[in-house]
Motif scaffolding. Structure first.
Motif, PDB file in Angstrom:
ATOM      1  N   LEU A  87      -3.890   2.707   2.007  1.00  0.00           N
ATOM      2  CA  LEU A  87      -4.130   3.508   0.808  1.00  0.00           C
ATOM      3  C   LEU A  87      -3.776   2.704  -0.435  1.00  0.00           C
ATOM      4  O   LEU A  87      -2.665   2.178  -0.548  1.00  0.00           O
ATOM      5  CB  LEU A  87      -3.289   4.785   0.867  1.00  0.00           C
ATOM      6  CG  LEU A  87      -3.583   5.719   2.043  1.00  0.00           C
ATOM      7  CD1 LEU A  87      -2.511   6.787   2.159  1.00  0.00           C
ATOM      8  CD2 LEU A  87      -4.956   6.359   1.883  1.00  0.00           C
ATOM      9  N   ARG A  88      -4.708   2.595  -1.345  1.00  0.00           N
ATOM     10  CA  ARG A  88      -4.510   1.796  -2.547  1.00  0.00           C
ATOM     11  C   ARG A  88      -3.607   2.509  -3.539  1.00  0.00           C
ATOM     12  O   ARG A  88      -3.637   3.734  -3.670  1.00  0.00           O
ATOM     13  CB  ARG A  88      -5.863   1.480  -3.176  1.00  0.00           C
ATOM     14  CG  ARG A  88      -6.723   0.546  -2.350  1.00  0.00           C
ATOM     15  CD  ARG A  88      -8.149   0.523  -2.843  1.00  0.00           C
ATOM     16  NE  ARG A  88      -8.223   0.150  -4.255  1.00  0.00           N
ATOM     17  CZ  ARG A  88      -9.335   0.218  -4.978  1.00  0.00           C
ATOM     18  NH1 ARG A  88     -10.447   0.680  -4.428  1.00  0.00           N
ATOM     19  NH2 ARG A  88      -9.334  -0.143  -6.239  1.00  0.00           N
ATOM     20  N   GLU A 116      -1.356   6.669   6.657  1.00  0.00           N
ATOM     21  CA  GLU A 116      -2.784   6.896   6.820  1.00  0.00           C
ATOM     22  C   GLU A 116      -3.176   8.248   6.235  1.00  0.00           C
ATOM     23  O   GLU A 116      -2.392   9.196   6.241  1.00  0.00           O
ATOM     24  CB  GLU A 116      -3.180   6.867   8.300  1.00  0.00           C
ATOM     25  CG  GLU A 116      -2.992   5.531   8.985  1.00  0.00           C
ATOM     26  CD  GLU A 116      -3.464   5.560  10.422  1.00  0.00           C
ATOM     27  OE1 GLU A 116      -3.914   6.633  10.879  1.00  0.00           O
ATOM     28  OE2 GLU A 116      -3.390   4.518  11.091  1.00  0.00           O
ATOM     29  N   CYS A 117      -4.415   8.294   5.756  1.00  0.00           N
ATOM     30  CA  CYS A 117      -4.955   9.566   5.266  1.00  0.00           C
ATOM     31  C   CYS A 117      -5.214  10.488   6.456  1.00  0.00           C
ATOM     32  O   CYS A 117      -5.891  10.087   7.410  1.00  0.00           O
ATOM     33  CB  CYS A 117      -6.243   9.327   4.488  1.00  0.00           C
ATOM     34  SG  CYS A 117      -7.075  10.849   3.986  1.00  0.00           S
ATOM     35  N   HIS A 177       0.839  -1.188   0.000  1.00  0.00           N
ATOM     36  CA  HIS A 177       0.000   0.000   0.000  1.00  0.00           C
ATOM     37  C   HIS A 177       0.885   1.252   0.000  1.00  0.00           C
ATOM     38  O   HIS A 177       2.110   1.166   0.163  1.00  0.00           O
ATOM     39  CB  HIS A 177      -0.940  -0.016   1.205  1.00  0.00           C
ATOM     40  CG  HIS A 177      -1.862  -1.196   1.234  1.00  0.00           C
ATOM     41  ND1 HIS A 177      -1.528  -2.371   1.881  1.00  0.00           N
ATOM     42  CD2 HIS A 177      -3.082  -1.392   0.686  1.00  0.00           C
ATOM     43  CE1 HIS A 177      -2.511  -3.246   1.728  1.00  0.00           C
ATOM     44  NE2 HIS A 177      -3.461  -2.684   1.015  1.00  0.00           N
ATOM     45  N   LEU A 235      -3.101  14.505   0.136  1.00  0.00           N
ATOM     46  CA  LEU A 235      -2.388  13.929   1.274  1.00  0.00           C
ATOM     47  C   LEU A 235      -1.252  14.820   1.776  1.00  0.00           C
ATOM     48  O   LEU A 235      -0.703  14.563   2.851  1.00  0.00           O
ATOM     49  CB  LEU A 235      -1.814  12.557   0.893  1.00  0.00           C
ATOM     50  CG  LEU A 235      -2.836  11.477   0.527  1.00  0.00           C
ATOM     51  CD1 LEU A 235      -2.116  10.238   0.017  1.00  0.00           C
ATOM     52  CD2 LEU A 235      -3.700  11.132   1.726  1.00  0.00           C
ATOM     53  N   CYS A 268      -6.010  10.494  -1.553  1.00  0.00           N
ATOM     54  CA  CYS A 268      -6.505   9.340  -0.806  1.00  0.00           C
ATOM     55  C   CYS A 268      -7.424   8.510  -1.696  1.00  0.00           C
ATOM     56  O   CYS A 268      -8.220   9.056  -2.476  1.00  0.00           O
ATOM     57  CB  CYS A 268      -7.250   9.816   0.446  1.00  0.00           C
ATOM     58  SG  CYS A 268      -8.087   8.494   1.363  1.00  0.00           S
ATOM     59  N   SER A 269      -7.345   7.183  -1.563  1.00  0.00           N
ATOM     60  CA  SER A 269      -8.160   6.304  -2.404  1.00  0.00           C
ATOM     61  C   SER A 269      -9.606   6.216  -1.934  1.00  0.00           C
ATOM     62  O   SER A 269     -10.433   5.638  -2.632  1.00  0.00           O
ATOM     63  CB  SER A 269      -7.547   4.898  -2.424  1.00  0.00           C
ATOM     64  OG  SER A 269      -7.414   4.380  -1.108  1.00  0.00           O
ATOM     65  N   ARG A 270      -9.924   6.802  -0.770  1.00  0.00           N
ATOM     66  CA  ARG A 270     -11.308   6.769  -0.304  1.00  0.00           C
ATOM     67  C   ARG A 270     -11.966   8.155  -0.364  1.00  0.00           C
ATOM     68  O   ARG A 270     -12.992   8.329  -1.019  1.00  0.00           O
ATOM     69  CB  ARG A 270     -11.395   6.229   1.130  1.00  0.00           C
ATOM     70  CG  ARG A 270     -12.841   6.136   1.648  1.00  0.00           C
ATOM     71  CD  ARG A 270     -12.944   5.255   2.874  1.00  0.00           C
ATOM     72  NE  ARG A 270     -12.293   5.830   4.047  1.00  0.00           N
ATOM     73  CZ  ARG A 270     -12.205   5.191   5.217  1.00  0.00           C
ATOM     74  NH1 ARG A 270     -12.697   3.954   5.330  1.00  0.00           N
ATOM     75  NH2 ARG A 270     -11.592   5.763   6.239  1.00  0.00           N
ATOM     76  N   LEU A 302      -7.996   6.473   6.613  1.00  0.00           N
ATOM     77  CA  LEU A 302      -7.793   5.204   5.921  1.00  0.00           C
ATOM     78  C   LEU A 302      -6.351   4.755   6.075  1.00  0.00           C
ATOM     79  O   LEU A 302      -5.424   5.499   5.778  1.00  0.00           O
ATOM     80  CB  LEU A 302      -8.155   5.356   4.438  1.00  0.00           C
ATOM     81  CG  LEU A 302      -8.012   4.095   3.585  1.00  0.00           C
ATOM     82  CD1 LEU A 302      -8.979   3.020   4.055  1.00  0.00           C
ATOM     83  CD2 LEU A 302      -8.241   4.418   2.106  1.00  0.00           C
TER      84      LEU A 302
END
Length: 364
Positions: free
Chosen positions: A154-155, A145-146, A103, A173, A166-168, A151
């Protein structure tokens, strides 16, 4: 077929060079398409490429689907050297089994600096290594983490993905410097060693070197082909380096940096190996197997007699154990008593008489 613009990877040839996943994100952004559509255009829409879609997070690791992508991207863009954006180049120097990051890890300040310098965000290849725990530019731990949604995984690739987001929650970031923790010295040393190896792996073809070539030349030229001596100095077992000396880990290279403090960047490129390197006491020190660094055993025995004679004139007298430890921790007190019984007993006798007198004074 869609025309693919030739976009150069950032910072090639340095330890901060861009990773392949970051390059693909920038390429997709430059052509105003999402990553999935771009990769299907470049790699083709065959069943094999569709099946590999789920494995795109390993695109930076230098094997399997990563090699397919490198060849396809080089053919579509006409850019040479894309293999240097994967960890396949790093594997020539160091074992990275289990050392990949699945990740995203990032330094917020580096993201901001990348936008300032290149007007775009990018991820350096070294961020994909677990060994790289501390940003060596800002001395802070790598964030995982975001800072906005929290999250923790992170993808690397996601729908509508962009570098530095951030992937969500899709938020930026960078900029969050208040919650960053300072890295410990041991973590910083590991990160510096990893950065040096990444820098060496990205050198021009004429200066490139791999671990097998360098260690073999060192054994032949400086160590009289004594591979066991090299393994001891690098704190490696025979199974870790193997019979051909081609499998050093990051910890082995860190041990080597203690022997050669000038750094791997001054040693590993194709330059003459210093003649003084093979005479370093660390290559002759058997006690490094127990994690202790001492003088050469033979040199210690040559010095111990003079140290014992000098101890007879010390005021106040010292313990025999303390006298021996001044020379080397590889020598034991019992072995010194066997080698020099008269001198050792005289030192012990003076110390015992001193202790007896001190007790008598205290009793009065």
């Amino acid at each position: 077929m869609m025309h693919i613009r030739a976009l150069e990877p950032l910072m090639l040839g340095s330890w901060e060079r861009e990773c392949l996943s970051s390059y693909v994100h920038r390429l997709a952004e430059a052509h105003c398409v999402n990553v999935g559509a771009l990769m299907q255009i470049i790699c083709g829409s065959s069943q094999d490429s569709q099946r590999e879609y789920a494995g795109w997070r390993s695109i930076d690791f230098g094997c399997g689907f990563s090699q397919i992508c490198v060849e396809a991207l080089a053919s579509a863009t006409g850019i040479d050297g894309l293999e240097e954006t994967t960890l396949g180049s790093f594997a020539r120097l160091c074992v990275i089994l289990g050392g990949h990051r699945r990740h995203v890890a990032f330094c917020p300040m580096c993201l901001d600096e990348g936008v300032d310098c290149f007007r775009t965000a990018y991820y350096p290849l070294i961020w994909r290594l677990r060994f790289y725990e501390v940003c060596i530019k800002h001395r802070t731990l790598m964030a995982t983490e975001c800072p906005h949604c929290g999250l923790g995984k992170l993808r690397v690739f996601f729908a509508g993905g962009r570098n530095g987001c951030c992937s969500r929650c899709r938020r930026w970031l960078g900029g969050g410097t208040s919650a960053l923790e300072a890295g410990r010295p041991a973590q910083l040393e590991r990160s510096v060693c990893a950065a040096e190896l990444v820098a060496v792996s990205g050198l021009e073809r004429a200066e490139r070197v791999n671990a097998e070539t360098f260690l073999s030349d060192l054994c032949v030229e400086q160590l009289n082909e004594n591979r066991g001596m090299l393994r001891r100095a690098m704190r490696a077992t025979p199974f870790a380096l193997g019979p051909a000396l081609i499998q050093p880990t990051l910890d082995n290279w860190m041990a080597f940096c203690e022997i050669y403090p000038d750094g791997l960047l001054d040693l590993l490129p194709r330059r003459p190996i210093p003649a003084s390197l093979g005479k370093n006491p660390a290559f002759l020190d058997y006690t490094r197997l127990r994690g202790r660094r001492t003088l050469d055993h033979r040199e210690a025995w040559l010095r111990i007699e003079d140290v014992l004679r000098n101890a007879l004139n010390e005021v106040p007298p010292s313990k025999p154990r303390d006298v021996v430890s001044r020379v080397s921790t590889s020598l034991t007190t019992s072995s010194v008593f066997r080698k020099y019984p008269e001198l050792a007993r005289a030192v012990a006798r003076r110390y015992n008489e001193h202790r007896k007198n001190e007790k008598q004074k205290a009793g009065k």
